[in-house]
Write an enzyme that holds these catalytic residues in place. Structure first.
Site, PDB file in Angstrom:
ATOM      1  N   HIS A  29     -30.123 -59.542 -26.619  1.00 44.75           N
ATOM      2  CA  HIS A  29     -29.814 -58.512 -25.629  1.00 44.75           C
ATOM      3  C   HIS A  29     -31.064 -57.713 -25.351  1.00 44.75           C
ATOM      4  CE1 HIS A  29     -27.736 -55.143 -23.711  1.00 44.75           C
ATOM      5  NE2 HIS A  29     -26.753 -55.998 -23.514  1.00 44.75           N
ATOM      6  N   ASP A  34     -20.709 -61.142 -25.018  1.00 44.27           N
ATOM      7  CA  ASP A  34     -20.240 -62.365 -24.365  1.00 44.27           C
ATOM      8  C   ASP A  34     -19.951 -63.501 -25.328  1.00 44.27           C
ATOM      9  OD1 ASP A  34     -20.390 -61.384 -21.772  1.00 44.27           O
ATOM     10  OD2 ASP A  34     -22.556 -61.648 -21.767  1.00 44.27           O
TER      11      ASP A  34
END
Ligand code: ACO
Length: 427
Positions: A305, A362
Site C-alpha cells: 500500500h 482488497d
C-alpha cells in the site's frame, strides 16, 4: 506550536512556516517558494506533499491506524453502521438518535432515479464492464438534477450530496441487473440502505427477497471499510475535478473512472483472480517467487500500500468478516485457505518484511463478495458505492475551505527548448 524551516537556494535562504496538524507529521508551507526562488518542488505521486488541509480522515501508515473524524475504523466497523458513518464523514460528528433517523429518512426518500436514466443502460452492450456503465450513468446524472448544481449554495450542496448517496446503490444494482439480463427493481424504502441494495441486486420481481441479516451486516461493514481513505487517487481526482467548480455528479463520475484502475479500486478483482489462478496451497511458493523476481512484472495483488507500511487495519476486519460469511453461507472455498497461507508465507518472507508489504483491504474482500454472489466485475462498483460518501464529504470540505484554489500542479519540464518549425520537405 508553529515553527519554521529554512531552505537554502542560490538566491539565499528562505524561511518557510511549518504547520502542525492535530496528529501526524508537520507540513512545510511552501506556497511562497516559487515567488521567492523561481523554483518548484518536484514530487511525482505526491509522496511528500499534502495537497490540502482536511479534518475528515487520518491515517498513520506506519502504525496501521485509520481514524474517521477521530474514531478508529475497527470501532466503527464493530459498533456503527454505514449510514451513521456517512453522517459522521459528512457532518463531522456522530448523530444523535433524532439526527440519525432524520438522515436515514432523507436518504431513503431519494433512492429512486429518474425513469429516463434507465434508458442509458440500454445503450450499453450487455457485456460492458459495470464500471464503464457507472462512469457513464453517474456522469449522466449531471443532466437530470439542475436544481442542485450551484456549488456555492450550501443547501443545494446538501441536496446533491443526499441524492448522490441515495441513488448510487440503485445505479449500481441496475448496472448488475443489466449485465445479467434481469429487470431493474425499484428501491424498497422499508429496508436498510444496505438491505435495499442487496434486494435490488439479487431480488427478482417474481418472488419476495429476504435479506439475510448476517450477510447484510457483512456488506454494511464492507461499505464502512471503504467509505473514505483520505487523499487516495480517486478522492484526489474528485477534489481536482471539483476545484474548477464542476458539476457535483460529474466529479463523482471522475472519481469512479480513477477508481477503476487495477492499482487502486480494481485490486480486489485482481486479488481474487490471482488467488483463483494459484488455486491450491502447493502453488503459493511459485507465485511468491514470481512476485520477488525483478524481471517479472507480476505483483502479489492485495499486498502493499502506498500509505500502510504495516498491516492495513481494514484487512484484519475483512479477514474476520470473510470467516463469518463463509460459515453462514456454508461456502467451502479453497481459495480462503490459499489466501490465509499466502498471507503467512508472505509475512515471514524477507522480501515482503523488508519492503513492509502487508495484506491490504482488497486481499480478503474479494473472497467475501464472491461468496455473497457478486461477480468479480462488480467488486469495484461496490467500492465506488461506499467511497461516494467520502468523495462527497471531501469535495464539500474543499468547497468550504477558504484556501481552496483550482488545482493546477506545475511540472518539471524536460522536453525540447524553443525551436523553429521545420517544413516537412526539410525534415
Ligand atoms: N508484490 C510484489 N512486490 C511489490 C508489491 C507487491 N504487491 N508491492 C510493492 N512491491 C515492491 C515494488 O516492486 C518495489 O520494489 P523495489 O523497491 O525493489 O522497486 C517496492 O515494493 C515498493 O513498491 P512501490 O510500487 O514503489 O510502492 P507504491 O507505494 O508506489 O505502490 C501499490 C503501492 C501500488 C499499492 C503496490 O504495493 C501494488 O501494486 N500492490 C498491488 C496492487 C494492490 O493491491 N493495490 C491495492 C491498493 S489498496 C487500494 O487501492 C484500496
Amino acid at each position: 506550536m508553529s515553527t519554521s524551516a529554512t531552505i537554502t537556494t542560490s538566491k539565499g535562504n528562505l524561511e518557510l512556516p511549518v504547520h502542525s496538524g492535530t496528529v501526524g507529521p508537520d507540513v512545510i508551507d511552501i506556497r511562497k517558494l516559487y515567488g521567492a526562488t523561481d523554483m518548484f518542488t518536484y514530487d511525482p505521486g505526491f509522496t511528500s506533499t499534502a495537497s490540502c488541509e482536511s479534518k475528515i480522515t487520518y491515517i498513520d501508515g506506519d502504525q496501521g491506524v485509520l481514524l474517521h473524524r477521530g474514531y478508529p475504523i475497527e470501532q466503527l466497523a464493530e459498533h456503527s453502521n454505514f449510514m451513521e458513518v456517512a453522517y459522521l464523514l459528512l457532518r463531522g460528528e456522530l448523530p444523535s438518535k433524532d439526527e440519525y433517523e432524520k438522515f436515514v429518512h432523507t436518504i431513503s426518500r431519494h433512492t429512486m432515479v429518474h425513469e429516463q436514466l434507465a434508458m442509458f443502460y440500454r445503450g450499453f452492450r450487455r457485456d460492458a464492464h459495470p464500471m464503464a456503465i457507472m462512469c457513464g450513468v453517474v456522469g449522466a446524472l449531471s443532466a437530470f438534477y439542475h436544481d442542485s448544481t450551484d456549488i456555492n449554495d450550501p443547501y443545494q450542496r446538501m441536496v446533491a450530496s443526499h441524492r448522490m448517496i441515495a441513488k448510487i446503490p440503485t445505479i449500481a444494482a441496475m448496472a448488475y441487473k443489466y449485465s445479467v439480463g434481469q429487470p431493474f427493481l425499484y428501491p424498497d424504502n422499508s429496508l436498510s440502505y444496505t438491505g435495499n441494495f442487496m434486494r435490488m441486486t439479487f431480488g427478482v420481481p417474481a418472488e419476495p427477497y429476504v435479506v439475510d441479516p448476517i450477510v447484510e451486516k457483512a456488506m454494511d461493514r464492507i461499505f464502512i471499510l471503504h467509505a473514505d481513505h483520505e487523499q487516495n487517487a480517486s478522492t484526489s481526482t474528485v477534489r481536482l475535478a471539483g476545484s474548477s467548480g464542476a458539476n457535483p455528479f460529474a466529479c463523482i463520475a471522475a472519481g469512479i473512472a480513477c477508481l477503476w484502475g487495477p492499482a487502486h479500486g480494481g485490486a480486489n478483482e485482481a486479488a481474487l483472480n490471482m488467488l483463483r489462478e494459484i488455486g491450491r496451497p502447493e502453488r503459493i511458493k511459485e507465485y511468491v517467487a514470481k512476485a520477488k523476481d525483478k524481471n517479472d512484472p507480476f505483483r502479489l495483488m492485495g499486498f502493499g500500500h502506498r500509505v500502510y507500511k504495516n498491516y492495513d487495519p481494514r484487512a484484519k476486519v475483512m479477514q474476520k468478516t470473510a470467516a463469518e460469511v463463509l460459515e453462514r453461507l456454508n461456502v467451502k472455498d479453497p481459495i480462503f485457505d490459499v489466501a490465509r497461507e499466502l498471507e503467512q508465507i508472505a509475512l515471514s518472507d524477507d522480501y515482503f518484511v523488508e519492503k513492509k508489504l502487508y495484506p491490504n483491504v482488497d486481499f480478503y474482500s474479494g473472497i467475501i463478495l464472491s461468496a455473497i454472489g457478486f461477480p468479480t466485475t462488480m467488486f469495484t462498483v461496490l467500492f465506488a458505492l461506499a467511497l461516494t460518501v467520502g468523495w462527497i464529504a471531501q469535495r464539500n470540505e474543499m468547497i468550504e475551505d477558504p484556501n481552496q484554489k483550482i488545482g493546477r500542479p506545475p511540472h518539471h519540464y524536460t522536453g525540447a527548448a524553443q525551436r523553429d518549425y521545420v517544413p516537412v520537405e526539410k525534415r
